[in-house]
Design an enzyme around this catalytic site. Structure first.
Site, PDB file in Angstrom:
ATOM      1  N   SER A   1      -9.485   1.470   3.451  1.00  0.00           N
ATOM      2  CA  SER A   1      -8.639   2.249   2.568  1.00  0.00           C
ATOM      3  C   SER A   1      -7.664   1.402   1.755  1.00  0.00           C
ATOM      4  CB  SER A   1      -7.861   3.284   3.372  1.00  0.00           C
ATOM      5  OG  SER A   1      -6.952   2.671   4.266  1.00  0.00           O
TER       6      SER A   1
ATOM      7  N   SER B   1      -9.975  -1.053   7.396  1.00  0.00           N
ATOM      8  CA  SER B   1      -9.313  -0.789   6.118  1.00  0.00           C
ATOM      9  C   SER B   1      -8.556  -1.973   5.532  1.00  0.00           C
ATOM     10  CB  SER B   1      -8.365   0.403   6.255  1.00  0.00           C
ATOM     11  OG  SER B   1      -9.113   1.585   6.397  1.00  0.00           O
TER      12      SER B   1
ATOM     13  N   LYS C   1       0.840  -1.196   0.000  1.00  0.00           N
ATOM     14  CA  LYS C   1       0.000   0.000   0.000  1.00  0.00           C
ATOM     15  C   LYS C   1       0.880   1.253   0.000  1.00  0.00           C
ATOM     16  CE  LYS C   1      -3.939   1.704   2.769  1.00  0.00           C
ATOM     17  NZ  LYS C   1      -4.731   1.374   3.985  1.00  0.00           N
TER      18      LYS C   1
END
Length: 518
Positions: free
Chosen positions: A182, A206, A101
């Site tokens: 996210s 997330s 990420k």
């Protein structure tokens, strides 16, 4: 050698499927299968890199245009060649394609930006601790995934999976639906088989939400099991990185590499004298026999098709020897939201100011400067939603404020000792289960996200306890996950139960890249 391209077939009904050409790697490899192929000289790491680079080009940049990956590692081919030429001492992720990420620092030629244009002109001084561990384990880091910008902590009306750098990530099961956030890019990319595993991060939901709606296994570990140093922060009390994978075994392998003591992260101090386990040792298909599992009924009942899938999942748990206590609800679960938001607001300002001060190059050095950047670049950074959470955080007065300290103490107590722990103790339970979240909603940049369910993520997030989701089935073809929640440091137990459930059901189905639901 593998061909440098992937054949992508767009069917007449708008569905897309990927069909390998002769000699290509068969789809959806596991870590064990990949290592077997390497050991048997059926492929090389360089072959693997070519294969996944081709998939990234055909499915993410072209074809369905998932927008799940912000950038491909320009050094991936060189890293693969180096791994092929290396010694026989091979780590647990040797040659394994990994995506990380974009809020996780890498000190290489890739950027680390949390999806924001504000950080494109500055760089971290060093790899995040977990990136160091990935490299030491022989991982092939393929690239950085898109995400909800600033890990979905900028606006109260955001669209999960949207960032200023990457635009809107799409769900590979239905392209007009949301991948959740996210860790949206990590979820969509692994579902689409653009790598074997990915690293996500979670503050509240997330990892587990994008894993659930993209048909993946996601593990949100106990806060302190995985170092946060070098990860762009939201909350010192809730943030953690964790694995996202297509199988429990692959997630357990990745967690084994990520977990460990880091002198730069005080939360990992318990690991200094008690190193974490090899989580692969918990892969026991018979582990449900005799397990006492509580059913969190207050997190079901929001969707009739999800309820039906959940009832089938509970039947499987019973059939494989689990003793279900139904219901077994978490006390105080409805009392957490306001205190959690207070804690996040205070901790974000403190954490982001500390982090930005470590960046090299130009760009914002404080939250105030970041807010000003977004205002100057509003056309690019805020075309759909704004930065109310940033502004609220900027107005806070520091971690010595009594309002923060009271909210933090109350929230962690109600979620942990008087919440999850109380529910487990009341009926002598080993774990709790619930649906993770509803099916993916249609993406709406104008109005933002509209969840169904998903409340199960908050108690373990606020308490800092582990939460694992595993594919449970589907509603109208859209994946839904089954959540296992436990007390602190019980990742191994949750992995064992999830593995037994996975082996009994094999509920996951690969995406077909449909344009929309029928």
């Amino acid at each position: 050698m593998l061909p440098a391209c992937l054949v992508l077939i767009l069917a007449a009904d708008g569905c897309a499927s990927h069909r390998p050409v002769p000699g290509q790697l068969s789809g959806e490899l596991t870590v064990a299968q990949l290592h077997s192929d390497l050991a048997g000289h059926k492929s090389s790491v360089r072959d693997i890199e070519r294969h996944y680079s081709a998939r990234l080009a055909e499915l993410d940049t072209r074809g369905p245009t998932l927008r799940s990956v912000l950038e491909v590692n320009p050094d991936a081919a060189a890293i693969a060649a180096t791994l092929d030429a290396g010694s026989a001492d091979r780590g647990p992720l040797f040659g394994v394609p990994v995506l990380i990420k974009d809020n996780i620092d890498t000190a290489d030629r890739m950027l680390s930006t949390a999806g924001s244009l504000a950080l494109v002109d500055s760089r971290p001084a060093r790899d995040a601790f977990i990136v160091q561990r990935l490299r030491a384990a022989g991982a092939l880091i393929l690239g950085k995934t898109n995400l909800s910008e600033w890990a979905n902590y900028r606006s109260k009306r955001s669209s999960s999976g949207w960032s200023g750098r990457g635009g809107q990530t799409r769900n590979p099961y239905a392209l007009d639906r949301n991948p959740c956030g996210s860790s949206s890019g990590s979820g969509a990319a692994i579902a689409a088989d653009l790598a074997l595993v990915a690293v996500g991060t979670e503050t509240d939901g997330s990892i587990t939400c994008p894993a659930s709606v993209n048909g993946l296994v996601g593990i949100k570990p106990t806060v302190g099991l995985v170092s946060r140093s070098g990860i762009i922060p939201i909350s010192a009390s809730q943030d953690t990185a964790g694995p996202m994978a297509r199988t429990v075994a692959d997630a357990a392998t990745l967690l084994t590499v990520l977990a460990g003591y880091d002198p730069q992260d005080a939360a990992t101090a318990p690991l200094r004298d008690h190193p974490p386990a090899d989580y692969r040792s918990f892969l026991d298909a018979a582990s449900l026999k005799g397990a006492r599992i509580g059913v969190m009924r207050h997190y079901a009942g929001f969707h009739e098709e999800v309820d039906a899938v959940f009832e089938r999942a509970l039947a499987v748990l019973r059939e494989h020897g689990a003793v279900l206590v139904d219901p077994a609800d978490i006390p105080n679960a409805e009392k957490l939201d306001a205190d959690e938001q207070t804690v996040l607001s205070y901790e974000f300002k403190d954490g982001i100011n500390r982090y930005l001060a470590t960046r090299e190059g130009s760009g914002p050095r404080t939250l105030a400067e970041l807010i000003a950047f977004n205002e100057r670049e509003a056309a690019r950074e805020m075309p759909f939603f704004r930065q109310e959470l940033f502004i609220d955080a900027q107005a806070t007065s520091g971690l010595n404020d009594a309002k923060y300290r009271e909210a933090h103490e109350r929230a962690t107590r109600l979620a942990g000792r008087e919440g999850i722990d109380a529910a487990l103790a009341k009926d002598h339970l080993d774990a709790l289960v619930a649906p993770t979240v509803g099916p993916a909603w249609t993406t709406d940049l104008l109005n933002g996200d509209h969840f169904l369910g998903g409340g199960v993520t908050t108690p373990p997030a606020v308490a800092g306890y582990p939460h694992l989701t595993v594919p449970m089935g589907a509603a109208q073809g859209m994946p839904v996950g089954l959540s296992f929640v436990g007390t602190a440091w019980t990742e191994g137990r949750l992995i064992s139960y999830a593995y037994a459930y996975e082996q009994a059901t094999h509920a996951r189905r690969a995406p077909q890249f449909r344009a929309t639901l029928p």
